[in-house]
Design an enzyme around this catalytic site. Structure first.
Site, PDB file in Angstrom:
ATOM      1  N   TYR A 148       0.838  -1.205   0.000  1.00 18.10           N
ATOM      2  CA  TYR A 148       0.000   0.000   0.000  1.00 18.10           C
ATOM      3  C   TYR A 148       0.873   1.255   0.000  1.00 18.10           C
ATOM      4  O   TYR A 148       0.652   2.180  -0.804  1.00 18.10           O
ATOM      5  CB  TYR A 148      -0.917  -0.010   1.217  1.00 18.10           C
ATOM      6  CG  TYR A 148      -1.705   1.265   1.389  1.00 18.10           C
ATOM      7  CD1 TYR A 148      -2.862   1.495   0.645  1.00 18.10           C
ATOM      8  CD2 TYR A 148      -1.291   2.251   2.289  1.00 18.10           C
ATOM      9  CE1 TYR A 148      -3.586   2.670   0.801  1.00 18.10           C
ATOM     10  CE2 TYR A 148      -2.005   3.423   2.447  1.00 18.10           C
ATOM     11  CZ  TYR A 148      -3.145   3.630   1.698  1.00 18.10           C
ATOM     12  OH  TYR A 148      -3.861   4.793   1.840  1.00 18.10           O
TER      13      TYR A 148
ATOM     14  N   ILE B 249      -8.708   8.617   7.820  1.00 18.79           N
ATOM     15  CA  ILE B 249     -10.029   9.216   7.648  1.00 18.79           C
ATOM     16  C   ILE B 249     -11.057   8.371   8.396  1.00 18.79           C
ATOM     17  O   ILE B 249     -11.097   7.149   8.241  1.00 18.79           O
ATOM     18  CB  ILE B 249     -10.402   9.323   6.154  1.00 18.79           C
ATOM     19  CG1 ILE B 249      -9.318  10.099   5.391  1.00 18.79           C
ATOM     20  CG2 ILE B 249     -11.761   9.979   5.996  1.00 18.79           C
ATOM     21  CD1 ILE B 249      -9.078  11.513   5.885  1.00 18.79           C
TER      22      ILE B 249
END
Length: 244
Positions: free
Chosen positions: A155, A188
């Site tokens: 990632y 988030i």
């Protein structure tokens, strides 16, 4: 300062949930017309379509897997048919990944890299003929690209590559008047499969503003980059992580 986007034609990938959804709605609220896509969640897509109706006509939610060149070509064709061109492209579609390096199989590596990096290339190449002077490409990266994270090497690598890819593209497309920038969010709060509560509290404590990010925090930054107020900003990576 005016952040109105009246008449701007935009494409947002991965727009049915989370950050992507917030971006789509913020662009529409500021006067832009929006085409967006989703991969699987038809219920979320239908809900987004209903909400977009409140901003008037000219928006469209389509199903597309941006890892597939044939889907991307159809998406670009829909933008051409509906708008005739594009002023704003937001490459938002992405996936997370978690695996120790010893267990990181090629299939998982490609799942993350193909979605977070290769799709940017496919989408951007397909829609470039629709873009002209004063248009902008906004790529959603991650602040983890600069910090690194254990068990997320694939990632982090994909998001770090987004920065280099965008910087190169900014120099390549600059003479054509096309700007390219990266927004790098932190953690988030709406993202699925997030860290457990004790880790969330630790992240908050390490963040200057003492909270996790919200999808609207990223959407507001996208609106700025989509507006004419950012006309001399290109090749930049803007970190939106509350000061981790």
């Amino acid at each position: 300062m005016s952040l109105q986007l009246n008449g701007k034609r935009s494409l947002v990938t991965g727009g049915s949930r989370g950050v992507g959804r917030a971006i789509v709605l913020a662009l529409a609220a500021h006067g832009a017309r929006v085409v967006t896509c989703y991969r699987e969640d038809r219920e979320a897509a239908a809900d987004l379509e209903r909400e977009l109706e409140s901003f008037g006509p000219g928006h469209r939610v389509l199903q597309a897997d941006v890892r597939r060149p044939e889907d991307v070509e159809q998406l670009a064709g829909a933008c051409r048919e509906l708008f005739g061109g594009l002023d704003v492209v937001v490459n938002n579609a992405g996936v997370d990944g978690h695996s120790p390096i010893e267990a990181l199989e090629p299939e998982e590596w490609h799942r993350v890299l193909d979605t977070n990096l290769t799709a940017l290339h496919l989408v951007t190449r397909a829609v470039l003929p629709l873009m002209d002077k004063n248009s902008t490409i906004i790529n959603i990266g991650a602040s983890a690209a600069e910090r690194g994270q254990p068990f997320r090497s694939h990632y982090t690598a994909s998001k770090a590559a987004v920065i280099g890819w965008s910087r190169s593209l900014a120099k390549e497309l600059g003479p054509r008047g096309i700007r390219v920038n990266v927004l790098a969010p932190g953690i988030i709060s709406s993202e699925g499969n997030g860290p457990p509560p004790q880790i969330v509290e630790r992240i908050k404590a390490a963040t200057a503003l003492g909270r996790l990010g919200e999808p609207d925090d990223i959407a507001k930054a996208v609106v700025f980059l989509a507006s004419d107020e950012s006309s001399y900003l290109s090749g930049a990576t803007i970190t939106v992580d509350g000061g981790i």
